[in-house]
Structures are given as C-alpha cells and as structure tokens.
Design an enzyme around this catalytic site. Sequence first.
Site, PDB file in Angstrom:
ATOM      1  N   HIS A  43       1.864  -6.640   1.009  1.00 22.61           N
ATOM      2  CA  HIS A  43       1.965  -5.171   1.021  1.00 22.61           C
ATOM      3  C   HIS A  43       0.562  -4.609   1.276  1.00 22.61           C
ATOM      4  O   HIS A  43      -0.157  -4.282   0.333  1.00 22.61           O
ATOM      5  CB  HIS A  43       2.523  -4.703  -0.325  1.00 22.61           C
ATOM      6  CG  HIS A  43       2.893  -3.255  -0.364  1.00 22.61           C
ATOM      7  ND1 HIS A  43       3.991  -2.795  -1.061  1.00 22.61           N
ATOM      8  CD2 HIS A  43       2.312  -2.159   0.173  1.00 22.61           C
ATOM      9  CE1 HIS A  43       4.067  -1.476  -0.937  1.00 22.61           C
ATOM     10  NE2 HIS A  43       3.049  -1.066  -0.197  1.00 22.61           N
ATOM     11  N   GLU A  70       5.530  -5.309   3.825  1.00 22.54           N
ATOM     12  CA  GLU A  70       6.060  -4.048   3.316  1.00 22.54           C
ATOM     13  C   GLU A  70       4.963  -2.998   3.251  1.00 22.54           C
ATOM     14  O   GLU A  70       3.773  -3.325   3.130  1.00 22.54           O
ATOM     15  CB  GLU A  70       6.713  -4.253   1.945  1.00 22.54           C
ATOM     16  CG  GLU A  70       5.788  -4.863   0.909  1.00 22.54           C
ATOM     17  CD  GLU A  70       6.481  -5.169  -0.414  1.00 22.54           C
ATOM     18  OE1 GLU A  70       7.658  -5.548  -0.413  1.00 22.54           O
ATOM     19  OE2 GLU A  70       5.813  -5.021  -1.457  1.00 22.54           O
ATOM     20  N   HIS A 190      10.294  -5.448  -7.770  1.00 24.94           N
ATOM     21  CA  HIS A 190       9.367  -4.707  -8.629  1.00 24.94           C
ATOM     22  C   HIS A 190       9.637  -5.005 -10.097  1.00 24.94           C
ATOM     23  O   HIS A 190      10.733  -4.773 -10.595  1.00 24.94           O
ATOM     24  CB  HIS A 190       9.386  -3.189  -8.418  1.00 24.94           C
ATOM     25  CG  HIS A 190       7.989  -2.626  -8.442  1.00 24.94           C
ATOM     26  ND1 HIS A 190       7.271  -2.510  -9.597  1.00 24.94           N
ATOM     27  CD2 HIS A 190       7.165  -2.236  -7.443  1.00 24.94           C
ATOM     28  CE1 HIS A 190       6.071  -2.049  -9.305  1.00 24.94           C
ATOM     29  NE2 HIS A 190       5.961  -1.885  -8.006  1.00 24.94           N
TER      30      HIS A 190
HETATM   31  N1  PXP Z   1       8.639  -4.513  -3.665  1.00 26.64           N
HETATM   32  C1  PXP Z   1       7.774  -3.527  -3.349  1.00 26.64           C
HETATM   33  C2  PXP Z   1       8.209  -2.510  -2.355  1.00 26.64           C
HETATM   34  C3  PXP Z   1       6.508  -3.467  -3.925  1.00 26.64           C
HETATM   35  O1  PXP Z   1       5.662  -2.462  -3.602  1.00 26.64           O
HETATM   36  C4  PXP Z   1       6.111  -4.456  -4.836  1.00 26.64           C
HETATM   37  C5  PXP Z   1       4.736  -4.431  -5.416  1.00 26.64           C
HETATM   38  O2  PXP Z   1       3.787  -4.569  -4.416  1.00 26.64           O
HETATM   39  C6  PXP Z   1       7.041  -5.470  -5.139  1.00 26.64           C
HETATM   40  C7  PXP Z   1       8.294  -5.459  -4.551  1.00 26.64           C
HETATM   41  C8  PXP Z   1       6.719  -6.569  -6.099  1.00 26.64           C
HETATM   42  O3  PXP Z   1       6.557  -6.043  -7.390  1.00 26.64           O
HETATM   43  P1  PXP Z   1       5.902  -6.908  -8.528  1.00 26.64           P
HETATM   44  O4  PXP Z   1       4.493  -7.165  -8.141  1.00 26.64           O
HETATM   45  O5  PXP Z   1       6.036  -6.055  -9.762  1.00 26.64           O
HETATM   46  O6  PXP Z   1       6.686  -8.190  -8.637  1.00 26.64           O
END
Ligand code: PXP
Length: 237
Positions: A43, A70, A190
Amino acid sequence: MTRLSINLNKVALIRNARGGNLPNLEQVAIDCEKFGAQGITVHPRPDERHITFADIPKLKALVTTEFNIEGNPTPHFINLVLKNKPHQCTLVPDDPNQLTSDHGWNTIENESFLTEIIAELKEVGIRTSLFVDPEGKMVEGAKKVGADRIELYTGNYASNYINNKYSAVKPFTEAAKVANDIGIGINAGHDLNLDNLEFFQKNVSNLLEVSIGQAFVSDALYFGLYNTVQLYLRELK
Ligand code: PXP
C-alpha cells in the site's frame, strides 16, 4: 479456499527507519511465498513512509503468487499501477496523510469517477477491487461501477469482536450474501489477526482473499516468519 496475502508495509517501515536495506523487503516477500503465503500486498502512500515507489517494480519482478497494490487512485498512483501491472489493484479512499485506512468507498456518490478508473485498469488486464464498508448498497454500487471484487473493511469487525463476535460479524455475513447474490468477489482486510480471523472466514461465505499486515508482522516478532505464515494458513483452512 481463502488466499492469504501478506501486506509488507510494516516491514518496509522498519527498513526505512534506518535508510538502509534491513530488513530486506524483497527477501521477506520471497520467503513469505516460499513459506506458503498466496499473495503479497503493498500500500504505497504519497509520503512513501513505508512502501516506496521504487519498491514496486522490484516486487513485481519477483512475486510469483499474486501481487496486489492498494491505494488511493490519484493520477500518480494509477500511473504506478499501470506501469507495473499487478494481478490486482485495490482502490482505497484514504487521505494522503491518513495514519491508516479507516473506511470504504461511497460507491454511489463516486460512481462516475470509479467507473472510469476501473475501466482503465481492466483494459490492461488488472483485476480490480474496491475497499467498502459492509453495506449492501455499497456492494451493489461496486458491482455497478465494474469492480471484480470488494475488499470488506474489517476494522470495525476487529474492534467489536472483543465484546460480541456474533454481532460483530453479522453485517459482514449480510454484505457477503449480497455480494454472492450479485456475483462480485469478496476480499477482506484490516486488523485481522490470529484471534479473529477463523471466525470471520467461517461466517463470510466465499471469502476469496484476506490481506494482513500489522498483526502478521507483530506475530512474526515472536514466532518467526515461517511459523507465522503457518499459523495464519491454519486459521484459513
Ligand atoms: N486493506 C487495506 C485497504 C489497508 O489499507 C490495510 C492496511 O494497510 C490492510 C488491508 C491491512 O491491514 P492490517 O495491517 O491491519 O492487517
């Protein structure tokens, strides 16, 4: 089967703290795959505080499973994606300086904007996914703008899971039903972790992929990379 995609942002964050190449992000990506991960997610944010723009082509060249980029579809981000052609691009409505993503798209209000961007990505064969909250209307909107998949934002699931996992997962079960009925694929991510992942997967039918970063990297400090991949894969069996 639910694929495990490891988000490497926090590995890059540790590396960037010293300006060198420790830990070696590319080696971590190679090893995650070698140990069984079925995808690598990054990301990139505009300030490059974790994944840098220069990391993207290097990872693209070595990822053999599924590469997912992403981010917020600014012109710069879209150029980066079009140049590097990941298997999947997940569009996220986060502000440039946001600490972390905390909500999904309003797919109705952004219909024309998203339709245009998704068409551009699909034209070069990139699968598209839209980060959304678990609301039927937003899922339907994602289908309408042409997305192949949604990524359900699971931050609220994770925080509510601690008090009542049944009510925490309910909106996600319902949103997944809408998605399955209208024929759009389902990803999620997330704040998923070793405590809440299995219950989520059992209650969201046809969950295709989860992307996990923060908890994965934190667990790896205790268990090591190989064991941590196995622990997450076990939850998804
Ligand atoms: N999905 C998206 C769109 C995110 O922005 C993130 C964090 O960068 C994640 C998934 C992954 O989240 P986590 O780091 O809490 O596992």
